[in-house]
Write a protein that holds these residues in place. Structure first.
Motif, mmCIF file in Angstrom:
data_model
loop_
_atom_site.group_PDB
_atom_site.id
_atom_site.type_symbol
_atom_site.label_atom_id
_atom_site.label_comp_id
_atom_site.label_asym_id
_atom_site.label_seq_id
_atom_site.Cartn_x
_atom_site.Cartn_y
_atom_site.Cartn_z
ATOM 1 N N THR A 3 -2.397 -41.373 -12.015
ATOM 2 C CA THR A 3 -1.362 -41.857 -12.846
ATOM 3 C C THR A 3 -1.860 -42.200 -14.122
ATOM 4 N N ILE A 4 -1.060 -41.897 -15.150
ATOM 5 C CA ILE A 4 -1.746 -42.175 -16.613
ATOM 6 C C ILE A 4 -0.535 -42.764 -17.456
ATOM 7 N N LYS A 5 -0.944 -43.165 -18.465
ATOM 8 C CA LYS A 5 0.202 -43.710 -19.475
ATOM 9 C C LYS A 5 -0.143 -43.007 -20.635
ATOM 10 N N LEU A 6 1.081 -42.577 -21.365
ATOM 11 C CA LEU A 6 0.947 -41.747 -22.578
ATOM 12 C C LEU A 6 1.881 -42.681 -23.616
ATOM 13 N N ALA A 7 1.283 -42.536 -24.702
ATOM 14 C CA ALA A 7 2.121 -43.292 -25.911
ATOM 15 C C ALA A 7 2.974 -42.269 -26.545
ATOM 16 N N VAL A 8 4.174 -42.365 -26.697
ATOM 17 C CA VAL A 8 5.238 -41.649 -27.207
ATOM 18 C C VAL A 8 5.951 -42.129 -28.317
ATOM 19 N N ALA A 9 5.839 -41.310 -29.510
ATOM 20 C CA ALA A 9 6.276 -41.666 -30.707
ATOM 21 C C ALA A 9 7.907 -41.154 -30.772
ATOM 22 N N ASN A 10 8.405 -41.902 -31.559
ATOM 23 C CA ASN A 10 10.052 -41.512 -32.245
ATOM 24 C C ASN A 10 10.956 -41.903 -31.213
ATOM 25 N N LYS A 32 6.379 -38.111 -10.684
ATOM 26 C CA LYS A 32 7.082 -39.161 -11.162
ATOM 27 C C LYS A 32 6.917 -39.645 -12.705
ATOM 28 N N ALA A 33 7.835 -39.820 -13.356
ATOM 29 C CA ALA A 33 7.762 -40.319 -14.696
ATOM 30 C C ALA A 33 8.617 -41.481 -14.993
ATOM 31 N N VAL A 34 7.888 -42.620 -15.440
ATOM 32 C CA VAL A 34 8.626 -43.730 -15.771
ATOM 33 C C VAL A 34 8.573 -43.954 -17.358
ATOM 34 N N VAL A 35 9.858 -43.986 -17.864
ATOM 35 C CA VAL A 35 9.482 -43.932 -19.426
ATOM 36 C C VAL A 35 10.427 -45.245 -20.139
ATOM 37 N N SER A 36 9.719 -45.854 -20.934
ATOM 38 C CA SER A 36 10.238 -47.061 -21.789
ATOM 39 C C SER A 36 10.451 -46.709 -23.239
ATOM 40 N N THR A 39 8.543 -49.941 -24.955
ATOM 41 C CA THR A 39 7.129 -49.849 -25.203
ATOM 42 C C THR A 39 6.493 -48.691 -25.809
ATOM 43 N N ALA A 40 7.540 -47.656 -26.000
ATOM 44 C CA ALA A 40 7.227 -46.159 -26.418
ATOM 45 C C ALA A 40 6.146 -45.744 -25.846
ATOM 46 N N SER A 41 6.385 -45.426 -24.362
ATOM 47 C CA SER A 41 5.349 -45.296 -23.406
ATOM 48 C C SER A 41 6.037 -44.427 -22.323
ATOM 49 N N ALA A 42 5.123 -43.484 -21.693
ATOM 50 C CA ALA A 42 5.511 -42.867 -20.294
ATOM 51 C C ALA A 42 4.316 -43.085 -19.298
ATOM 52 N N ILE A 43 4.815 -43.604 -17.914
ATOM 53 C CA ILE A 43 3.809 -43.831 -17.145
ATOM 54 C C ILE A 43 3.992 -42.475 -16.202
ATOM 55 N N THR A 61 5.952 -33.617 -26.477
ATOM 56 C CA THR A 61 6.007 -33.269 -27.872
ATOM 57 C C THR A 61 7.079 -32.167 -28.390
ATOM 58 N N ASN A 62 7.006 -31.169 -27.433
ATOM 59 C CA ASN A 62 8.275 -30.078 -27.840
ATOM 60 C C ASN A 62 9.593 -30.819 -27.621
ATOM 61 N N ALA A 63 9.836 -31.689 -26.906
ATOM 62 C CA ALA A 63 11.085 -32.396 -26.807
ATOM 63 C C ALA A 63 11.482 -33.169 -28.029
ATOM 64 N N GLY A 64 10.511 -33.104 -28.895
ATOM 65 C CA GLY A 64 10.716 -33.762 -30.326
ATOM 66 C C GLY A 64 10.132 -35.360 -30.203
ATOM 67 N N TYR A 65 9.237 -35.637 -29.199
ATOM 68 C CA TYR A 65 8.581 -37.095 -29.375
ATOM 69 C C TYR A 65 7.126 -37.001 -29.093
ATOM 70 N N PRO A 66 6.466 -36.935 -30.203
ATOM 71 C CA PRO A 66 5.115 -36.768 -30.316
ATOM 72 C C PRO A 66 4.309 -37.738 -28.985
ATOM 73 N N ALA A 67 3.341 -37.045 -28.238
ATOM 74 C CA ALA A 67 2.812 -37.726 -27.490
ATOM 75 C C ALA A 67 1.344 -37.805 -27.658
ATOM 76 N N LYS A 68 0.631 -39.091 -27.274
ATOM 77 C CA LYS A 68 -0.910 -38.986 -27.378
ATOM 78 C C LYS A 68 -1.615 -38.907 -25.985
ATOM 79 N N ARG A 69 -2.879 -38.326 -26.111
ATOM 80 C CA ARG A 69 -3.568 -38.456 -24.569
ATOM 81 C C ARG A 69 -3.684 -39.908 -24.012
ATOM 82 N N PRO A 70 -3.867 -39.932 -23.036
ATOM 83 C CA PRO A 70 -3.574 -41.106 -22.101
ATOM 84 C C PRO A 70 -4.363 -42.098 -22.741
ATOM 85 N N THR A 71 -4.109 -43.425 -22.725
ATOM 86 C CA THR A 71 -4.682 -44.522 -23.187
ATOM 87 C C THR A 71 -5.580 -45.174 -22.047
ATOM 88 N N THR A 72 -5.235 -45.146 -20.593
ATOM 89 C CA THR A 72 -5.993 -45.373 -19.710
ATOM 90 C C THR A 72 -5.962 -44.808 -18.705
#
Length: 75
Positions: A3-10, A32-36, A39-43, A61-72
């Motif tokens: 399980t990872i957390k992604l930071a999701v922009a926009n 599984k994907a839990v999106v908020s 918090t602009a994040s996805a677990i 990112t291709n869906a229009g929401y730039p994501a960053k590598r896992p934070t933890t």
């Protein structure tokens, strides 16, 4: 499984959530994907033998929401 957390922009409202969740769920190996929007994040829970970080990030990112590598590793 991992399980990872992604930071999701926009993500500005709850209408963005199903788009991001759908993009992640379409990636082979994602179980599984839990999106908020709050918090602009996805677990994301996934099988690391079937998917890569790049595939998950590219899907969001291709869906229009730039994501960053896992934070933890687990959150």
């Amino acid at each position: 499984e991992q399980t990872i957390k992604l930071a999701v922009a926009n993500m500005t409202c709850v209408s963005c959530v199903p788009i991001v969740k759908g993009a992640l769920s379409a990636v082979p190996g994602v179980t599984k994907a839990v999106v908020s929007a709050q918090t602009a994040s996805a677990i994301v829970t996934f099988d690391d033998q079937k998917t890569t970080a790049e595939a998950r990030i590219a899907a969001v990112t291709n869906a229009g929401y730039p994501a960053k590598r896992p934070t933890t590793a687990t959150q």
